[in-house]
Design a protein around this motif. Structure first.
Motif, PDB file in Angstrom:
ATOM      1  N   GLY A 157       0.829  -1.199   0.000  1.00 32.89           N
ATOM      2  CA  GLY A 157       0.000   0.000   0.000  1.00 32.89           C
ATOM      3  C   GLY A 157       0.858   1.242   0.000  1.00 32.89           C
ATOM      4  N   GLN A 198      -1.636   6.517  -5.412  1.00 31.93           N
ATOM      5  CA  GLN A 198      -1.764   5.433  -6.395  1.00 31.93           C
ATOM      6  C   GLN A 198      -0.446   5.165  -7.113  1.00 31.93           C
ATOM      7  OE1 GLN A 198      -5.038   6.401  -9.011  1.00 31.93           O
ATOM      8  NE2 GLN A 198      -6.584   5.773  -7.514  1.00 31.93           N
ATOM      9  N   THR A 216       1.841   3.140  -4.869  1.00 38.10           N
ATOM     10  CA  THR A 216       1.371   1.750  -4.801  1.00 38.10           C
ATOM     11  C   THR A 216       1.753   0.992  -6.062  1.00 38.10           C
ATOM     12  OG1 THR A 216      -0.514   2.399  -3.417  1.00 38.10           O
ATOM     13  CG2 THR A 216      -0.643   0.249  -4.492  1.00 38.10           C
ATOM     14  N   SER A 232      -5.468  -0.259  -0.742  1.00 36.08           N
ATOM     15  CA  SER A 232      -5.796   1.145  -0.991  1.00 36.08           C
ATOM     16  C   SER A 232      -4.856   2.144  -0.320  1.00 36.08           C
ATOM     17  CB  SER A 232      -7.234   1.421  -0.549  1.00 36.08           C
ATOM     18  OG  SER A 232      -7.414   1.058   0.821  1.00 36.08           O
ATOM     19  N   THR A 233      -4.361   1.838   0.880  1.00 41.67           N
ATOM     20  CA  THR A 233      -3.532   2.802   1.609  1.00 41.67           C
ATOM     21  C   THR A 233      -2.419   2.092   2.380  1.00 41.67           C
ATOM     22  OG1 THR A 233      -4.863   2.694   3.636  1.00 41.67           O
ATOM     23  CG2 THR A 233      -5.537   4.316   1.962  1.00 41.67           C
TER      24      THR A 233
END
Length: 243
Positions: free
Chosen positions: A189, A193, A196, A214-215
């Motif tokens: 994560g 974006q 990632t 997502s994070t």
């Protein structure tokens, strides 16, 4: 701003053509097997550790971890694909930096982040646009953005703009002959974006399965969930043993 974007694009190009160099900080039971995993896939690795004895052994082609063959490390070293150093001023050389330092508990049963913090300060001294920093140490959700990111940004560079930043929990099972580092799914994560995506592409060079989330906080929590699940199962078996 355009030049900064180009720096991260340049990093992506190096990942695509496998011309990048990976720096692994902390050559213990997590960092050394991780280094070997990338070396086996043709990626250059520069290892960092403060322990001079570890550095000396690696320079002689000796391994201090049972399931990491010293002969193989020596072969990579002789081919100029692997080196180990205690000189943290060289942290600006690798394109990707993976932090694999310990996070022991204090006497108050709280996580001791001094190794992460000291490493972050050292990285900030040489951090350059286009680098990717990944934290692997087990820690509480929020560490990457609340502790690591501010320390790295004392360099004057901004995460997600000048350099990429991500978290991917180590998932080692030392001594397991069935599942090695390359075979254990990797959760990743980033702070954005792009981070990632870049971190995922790096791990895909050496590992069979990468799971983007997502994070950084989600990635950090997965490690705790896994540890809690294992501890509960162990406790249950111990209770049944008494019966």
């Amino acid at each position: 701003m355009e030049m900064q974007r180009e720096s991260l694009q340049s990093l992506e190009g190096k990942i695509d053509n496998k011309s990048l160099e990976v720096g692994v900080i902390g050559l213990g039971y997590v960092g050394l097997p991780l280094s070997l995993t990338f070396l086996r896939k043709g990626i250059r690795v520069l290892g960092f550790d403060l322990d001079p004895e570890k550095i000396s052994k690696l320079e002689r082609g000796e391994s201090y971890i049972k399931h990491v063959p010293g002969e193989e490390l020596k072969t990579f070293s002789e081919a100029d694909r692997f080196a180990a150093t205690a000189e943290f001023k060289r942290l600006g050389e690798p394109d990707v930096l993976m932090i694999c330092v310990p996070t022991p508990l204090t006497s108050n049963r709280e996580p001791d982040l001094q190794y992460i913090e000291n490493t972050a300060r050292a990285i900030a001294q040489t951090l350059r646009p286009g680098q990717l920093v990944i934290l692997e140490s087990t820690t509480f959700p929020g560490t990457t953005v609340e502790v690591l990111q501010p320390l790295l940004e004392t360099s004057g560079l901004q995460a997600g703009r000048d350099f990429a930043l991500a978290y991917s929990p180590e998932r080692e099972d030392p001594g397991n002959s069935r599942y090695s580092t390359a075979q254990i799914p990797k959760v990743v994560g980033g702070v954005d974006q792009k981070s990632t995506a870049l971190a995922s592409k790096v791990y895909q060079l050496g590992l069979e399965q990468v799971v983007p989330v997502s994070t950084t906080q989600v990635a950090e929590l997965t490690k705790h969930l896994e540890n809690i699940f294992r501890i509960v199962n162990i406790a249950l078996v111990n209770e049944l043993k008494i019966l």
